[in-house]
Design a protein around this motif. Structure first.
Motif, PDB file in Angstrom:
ATOM      1  N   GLU A 108       0.811  -1.213   0.000  1.00 42.80           N
ATOM      2  CA  GLU A 108       0.000   0.000   0.000  1.00 42.80           C
ATOM      3  C   GLU A 108       0.844   1.264   0.000  1.00 42.80           C
ATOM      4  OE1 GLU A 108      -3.653   2.133   2.483  1.00 42.80           O
ATOM      5  OE2 GLU A 108      -2.868   0.182   3.121  1.00 42.80           O
ATOM      6  N   ASP A 109       1.936   1.306   0.784  1.00 42.44           N
ATOM      7  CA  ASP A 109       2.742   2.524   0.830  1.00 42.44           C
ATOM      8  C   ASP A 109       3.377   2.808  -0.528  1.00 42.44           C
ATOM      9  OD1 ASP A 109       4.447   0.363   0.995  1.00 42.44           O
ATOM     10  OD2 ASP A 109       5.701   1.202   2.587  1.00 42.44           O
ATOM     11  N   TYR A 110       3.850   1.749  -1.211  1.00 47.39           N
ATOM     12  CA  TYR A 110       4.458   1.956  -2.522  1.00 47.39           C
ATOM     13  C   TYR A 110       3.402   2.335  -3.561  1.00 47.39           C
ATOM     14  CZ  TYR A 110       7.434   1.218  -6.588  1.00 47.39           C
ATOM     15  OH  TYR A 110       8.136   1.400  -7.747  1.00 47.39           O
ATOM     16  N   MET A 111       2.199   1.769  -3.429  1.00 46.75           N
ATOM     17  CA  MET A 111       1.098   2.123  -4.326  1.00 46.75           C
ATOM     18  C   MET A 111       0.857   3.629  -4.308  1.00 46.75           C
ATOM     19  SD  MET A 111      -2.981   1.254  -3.889  1.00 46.75           S
ATOM     20  CE  MET A 111      -3.147   2.403  -2.515  1.00 46.75           C
ATOM     21  N   ARG A 112       0.947   4.218  -3.130  1.00 49.98           N
ATOM     22  CA  ARG A 112       0.708   5.650  -3.010  1.00 49.98           C
ATOM     23  C   ARG A 112       1.900   6.462  -3.508  1.00 49.98           C
ATOM     24  NH1 ARG A 112      -4.054   5.959  -0.859  1.00 49.98           N
ATOM     25  NH2 ARG A 112      -4.804   4.276   0.479  1.00 49.98           N
ATOM     26  N   VAL A 113       3.105   5.957  -3.310  1.00 50.69           N
ATOM     27  CA  VAL A 113       4.299   6.647  -3.797  1.00 50.69           C
ATOM     28  C   VAL A 113       4.277   6.772  -5.317  1.00 50.69           C
ATOM     29  CG1 VAL A 113       6.812   6.422  -4.098  1.00 50.69           C
ATOM     30  CG2 VAL A 113       5.789   6.075  -1.844  1.00 50.69           C
ATOM     31  N   ILE A 114       3.866   5.720  -6.008  1.00 49.45           N
ATOM     32  CA  ILE A 114       3.881   5.742  -7.475  1.00 49.45           C
ATOM     33  C   ILE A 114       2.602   6.324  -8.068  1.00 49.45           C
ATOM     34  CG2 ILE A 114       5.513   3.836  -7.629  1.00 49.45           C
ATOM     35  CD1 ILE A 114       3.243   1.957  -8.229  1.00 49.45           C
ATOM     36  N   GLY A 115       1.690   6.777  -7.217  1.00 46.75           N
ATOM     37  CA  GLY A 115       0.538   7.533  -7.699  1.00 46.75           C
ATOM     38  C   GLY A 115      -0.623   6.713  -8.210  1.00 46.75           C
ATOM     39  N   TYR A 116      -0.733   5.457  -7.792  1.00 49.32           N
ATOM     40  CA  TYR A 116      -1.850   4.643  -8.259  1.00 49.32           C
ATOM     41  C   TYR A 116      -3.223   5.253  -7.945  1.00 49.32           C
ATOM     42  CZ  TYR A 116       0.400   0.402 -10.062  1.00 49.32           C
ATOM     43  OH  TYR A 116       1.080  -0.494 -10.826  1.00 49.32           O
ATOM     44  N   PRO A 117      -3.457   5.753  -6.714  1.00 53.45           N
ATOM     45  CA  PRO A 117      -4.803   6.281  -6.436  1.00 53.45           C
ATOM     46  C   PRO A 117      -5.219   7.398  -7.385  1.00 53.45           C
ATOM     47  CG  PRO A 117      -3.622   5.911  -4.386  1.00 53.45           C
ATOM     48  CD  PRO A 117      -2.623   5.705  -5.488  1.00 53.45           C
TER      49      PRO A 117
END
Length: 235
Positions: free
Chosen positions: A153-162
């Motif tokens: 989840e933390d990496y998902m947010r770093v790479i801008g998925y949301p």
């Protein structure tokens, strides 16, 4: 006559029928059933279809499409059933920042005929996106996307998925009136990690995360399905 049974449809955009995405959809279905809905699960990879062909039959003046894609292929009867659904849940893995190609093709065929190029304008406005988008739905249809992915989840947010994936939810809310998104992160992908080349993550850590979090993800999916079905009765 008794109260009409709610109909909730669930669409699996994963090529697999018994892994992470399918598990989440099955759990969401149980939640919807608990709330009194009749459920149907559709595996999109089983259907021979393509995305929108830009024929614009659904946008012609006095179109007879009535919110259903005009293309007559194996997806057509599924779309006809979806047009009558009270709840719709889409489940897909995330491949390179987006739902699978099959899911994207389905979303085009499902949503484009229901949306229109018409807006109710504020007085004095002639063009643009001010005002209310006119759609062909005759009720609010609670929708959700369940998105499963390998990255934490933390990496998902770093790479801008949301920022990318939430655009799907915005379009669904615009067309159907209500939408949610459930992210299921750091999924355990392979049955036997020893067969594959990787050094991006640790199989041991993946397994530990799954053991600690998978039941939580399933519970969240269950509650999502139940919540959407309950919302139908509130509308």
């Amino acid at each position: 006559m008794g109260e009409r049974k709610l109909k909730a449809m669930f669409f699996n955009g994963s090529p697999r029928k018994s892994k992470n995405t399918a598990d989440m959809l099955q759990s969401a279905m149980k939640g919807a059933q608990e709330a009194g809905a009749e459920t149907e699960l559709v595996h999109l990879y089983d259907i021979d279809f393509k995305g929108c062909k830009s024929c614009f039959a659904c946008k012609v003046k006095n179109s007879k499409c009535n919110g259903i894609c005009a293309l007559k292929d194996d997806l057509r009867p599924v779309l006809e059933r979806a047009r009558q659904a009270d709840v719709i849940v889409l489940g897909s893995p995330v491949y390179y920042s987006y739902p699978t190609g099959v899911m994207r093709a389905f979303m085009e065929r499902l949503m484009f005929p229901i949306g229109t190029y018409m807006y109710e304008r504020p007085e004095g406005e002639a063009n643009g996106h001010l005002g209310r988008h006119i759609t062909l739905r005759n009720k609010v249809i609670p929708m959700a996307m369940i998105l499963t992915m390998n990255c934490p989840e933390d990496y998902m947010r770093v790479i801008g998925y949301p920022a990318i994936l939430d655009e799907n939810a915005k379009v669904m809310e615009d067309i159907f009136g209500y939408s949610e998104t459930l992210y299921v992160c750091n999924t355990y992908q392979f049955n036997d990690y020893s067969r594959y080349d990787f050094n991006l993550f640790s199989e041991e850590e993946k397994r530990k995360y799954r053991d600690e979090h998978y039941d939580i993800d399933l519970k969240n999916a269950y509650e999502l399905g139940k919540r959407l079905a309950e919302k139908c009765r509130e509308e």
